[in-house]
Design an enzyme around this catalytic site. Structure first.
Site, mmCIF file in Angstrom:
data_model
loop_
_atom_site.group_PDB
_atom_site.id
_atom_site.type_symbol
_atom_site.label_atom_id
_atom_site.label_comp_id
_atom_site.label_asym_id
_atom_site.label_seq_id
_atom_site.Cartn_x
_atom_site.Cartn_y
_atom_site.Cartn_z
ATOM 1 N N LYS A 39 0.842 -1.205 0.000
ATOM 2 C CA LYS A 39 0.000 0.000 0.000
ATOM 3 C C LYS A 39 0.881 1.260 0.000
ATOM 4 C CE LYS A 39 -0.287 -0.152 5.060
ATOM 5 N NZ LYS A 39 -1.103 -0.589 6.207
ATOM 6 N N ARG A 137 -10.924 0.036 15.025
ATOM 7 C CA ARG A 137 -10.779 0.812 13.797
ATOM 8 C C ARG A 137 -11.739 0.191 12.784
ATOM 9 N NH1 ARG A 137 -4.751 1.547 11.302
ATOM 10 N NH2 ARG A 137 -5.363 -0.338 10.207
ATOM 11 N N TYR A 271 15.635 29.969 7.544
ATOM 12 C CA TYR A 271 14.507 30.762 8.042
ATOM 13 C C TYR A 271 14.443 30.816 9.562
ATOM 14 C CZ TYR A 271 12.609 30.305 3.285
ATOM 15 O OH TYR A 271 12.408 30.330 1.937
ATOM 16 N N MET A 319 11.261 24.176 2.287
ATOM 17 C CA MET A 319 10.453 23.345 1.398
ATOM 18 C C MET A 319 11.307 22.475 0.475
ATOM 19 S SD MET A 319 7.449 24.361 -1.331
ATOM 20 C CE MET A 319 6.510 25.294 -0.133
HETATM 21 C C1 LIG Z 1 -0.417 -1.693 6.784
HETATM 22 C C2 LIG Z 1 -1.065 -2.940 7.204
HETATM 23 C C3 LIG Z 1 -0.316 -4.112 7.433
HETATM 24 C C4 LIG Z 1 1.191 -4.132 7.421
HETATM 25 O O1 LIG Z 1 1.665 -3.592 8.639
HETATM 26 P P1 LIG Z 1 3.227 -3.596 8.976
HETATM 27 O O2 LIG Z 1 3.297 -3.257 10.415
HETATM 28 O O3 LIG Z 1 3.841 -2.559 8.105
HETATM 29 O O4 LIG Z 1 3.714 -4.964 8.670
HETATM 30 C C5 LIG Z 1 -0.990 -5.272 7.712
HETATM 31 N N1 LIG Z 1 -2.343 -5.294 7.775
HETATM 32 C C6 LIG Z 1 -3.084 -4.187 7.584
HETATM 33 C C7 LIG Z 1 -4.542 -4.282 7.695
HETATM 34 C C8 LIG Z 1 -2.485 -2.984 7.304
HETATM 35 O O5 LIG Z 1 -3.232 -1.889 7.127
#
Ligand SMILES: *Cc1c(COP(=O)(O)O)cnc(C)c1O
Length: 390
Positions: A39, A137, A271, A319
């Protein structure tokens, strides 16, 4: 280095390291399949090349958050099992069903969308039911599970879908011994047992992310979902360094020094003048900034390897650039500045930047911006040909 050394900045992605990490994780979870979580553009490493490398090293599943990410993998020619879990009403359910992507349902509305998509696609959806075993969640609360499982079974009997998985996610897997771990495992086992009693025959039951894969063997079930560890980064410093876990960081972020110049004592830098040169010195300009993902929170604290020495960001990260005090050293303009990498050349790691910025290493690699080219090396799985940039 090759011609990429002349780039302003680059994130070199070592796919041989990624493949080796996948093999280490498969050994840690022998008996389970491995889902490579790619992802958010492969945690900033490039989803498609990382997915291909993970597949070459034996990852049978690919996982993404959004359906668009999953569809992009299919469009790039990745076959086999792909799952995505972050759905909203009106999402590309039909496209996902047509592409044979496993969708996730943790609520009745999602199940209804999956069934409607299957009807219009003319083929059954592959649906994984998500249980909220305590994270609070996504997913279905235990009290609502019978309704969701019942409706999914009805749709399965009607030929609209196949329940391919039962899954959940940990809240505190990176804190070994946390009481929620055992509690979530208990709830998960109960929810799986209920679904199986109702006739569900899942292909995969899964719960483990990277920290659970590394530290909770009883959470491996049929499949582990690894993200951060596959990219060679320890999920939490308390679990050990990358090296201690047998992992190698995959991303090296570097830039070409844009300018080196003398500056007198008492000269304000960047800055807001949050840094003033303590003596006559040399300043180096590093041409990456917060637009490239260098955290502004690491102003005055982020580490960089320049000219063989680790320097610290002097004053604010801007930036597009920041400055380091080179203490009289004079590397050439164009010299390499390494923000982070595996660490074996003396360069800082993503974990060092996480500590400098008050965040986690996940955020450091994921936030590297689109303006930084990813340079994938060691793409060929033939290790004997290794080390050759493409
Ligand atoms: C991102 C994610 C993972 C992977 O998590 P890591 O700690 O990076 O291995 C696994 N399951 C779900 C549902 C996630 O959102």
């Amino acid at each position: 280095m090759n011609e990429t050394a002349s780039l302003r900045a680059r994130a070199e992605i070592d796919l041989a390291a990624l493949r080796a990490n996948v093999r280490v994780l498969r050994e840690r979870a022998a008996g389970a399949q491995l889902m490579a979580v790619v992802k958010s553009d492969g945690y900033g490493h490039g989803a498609v090349p990382c997915a291909r490398a993970a597949r070459a090293a034996g990852a049978t599943w690919l996982g993404t958050a959004t359906p668009h990410e999953a569809l992009a993998l299919r469009a790039a020619g990745l076959d086999g099992r792909i799952m995505c879990w972050l759905w909203t009403p009106g999402g590309p359910w039909r496209e996902a069903v047509e592409a044979g992507i496993d969708v996730s349902a943790g609520a009745m509305w999602a199940l209804r969308e999956a069934v409607a998509a299957a009807r219009s696609a003319g083929r059954p959806a592959r649906v994984q039911l998500k249980a909220d075993t305590g994270l609070g969640r996504g997913g279905c609360q235990p009290a609502d599970w019978p309704e969701l499982v019942g409706a999914a079974r009805d749709a399965e009997r009607a030929g609209h879908l196949r329940i391919t998985g039962l899954w959940s996610h940990f809240a505190c897997a990176d804190e070994p011994g946390h009481p929620s771990i055992a509690a979530q495992l208990d709830v998960y086992r109960d929810m799986v047992a209920y679904a199986e009693k109702e006739g569900v025959e899942p292909e995969v039951r899964h719960m483990a992310n990277s920290p659970a894969t590394l530290t909770i063997p009883e959470a491996h079930f049929d499949l582990v979902r690894t993200g951060i560890a596959m990219y060679g980064i320890s999920p939490a410093p308390e679990l050990g360094t990358s090296a201690e876990l047998g992992l190698r960081p995959v991303m090296t972020l570097s830039a070409s020094v844009a300018l080196v110049k003398d500056a007198p004592a008492g000269h304000g830098v960047s800055y807001g003048y949050h840094y003033t040169t303590p003596a006559d010195t040399t300043l180096g300009l590093i041409p990456v900034g917060y637009a490239d993902g260098v955290p502004r929170h690491a102003s005055g604290s982020g580490p960089v390897l320049v000219g063989g020495k680790v320097r610290t960001v002097a004053g604010r990260v801007a930036m597009d650039q920041f400055v380091v005090d080179l203490g009289g050293d004079r590397p050439e303009a164009g010299a390499e500045a390494v923000l982070f990498g595996p660490g074996d050349r003396g360069e800082p790691t993503a974990q060092d930047w996480a500590e400098a910025a008050g965040t986690i290493a996940y955020e450091i690699v994921t936030r590297i911006g689109a303006r930084v080219p990813r340079v994938h090396v060691n793409e060929t799985p033939d290790e004997t040909a290794g080390g050759v940039p493409r």
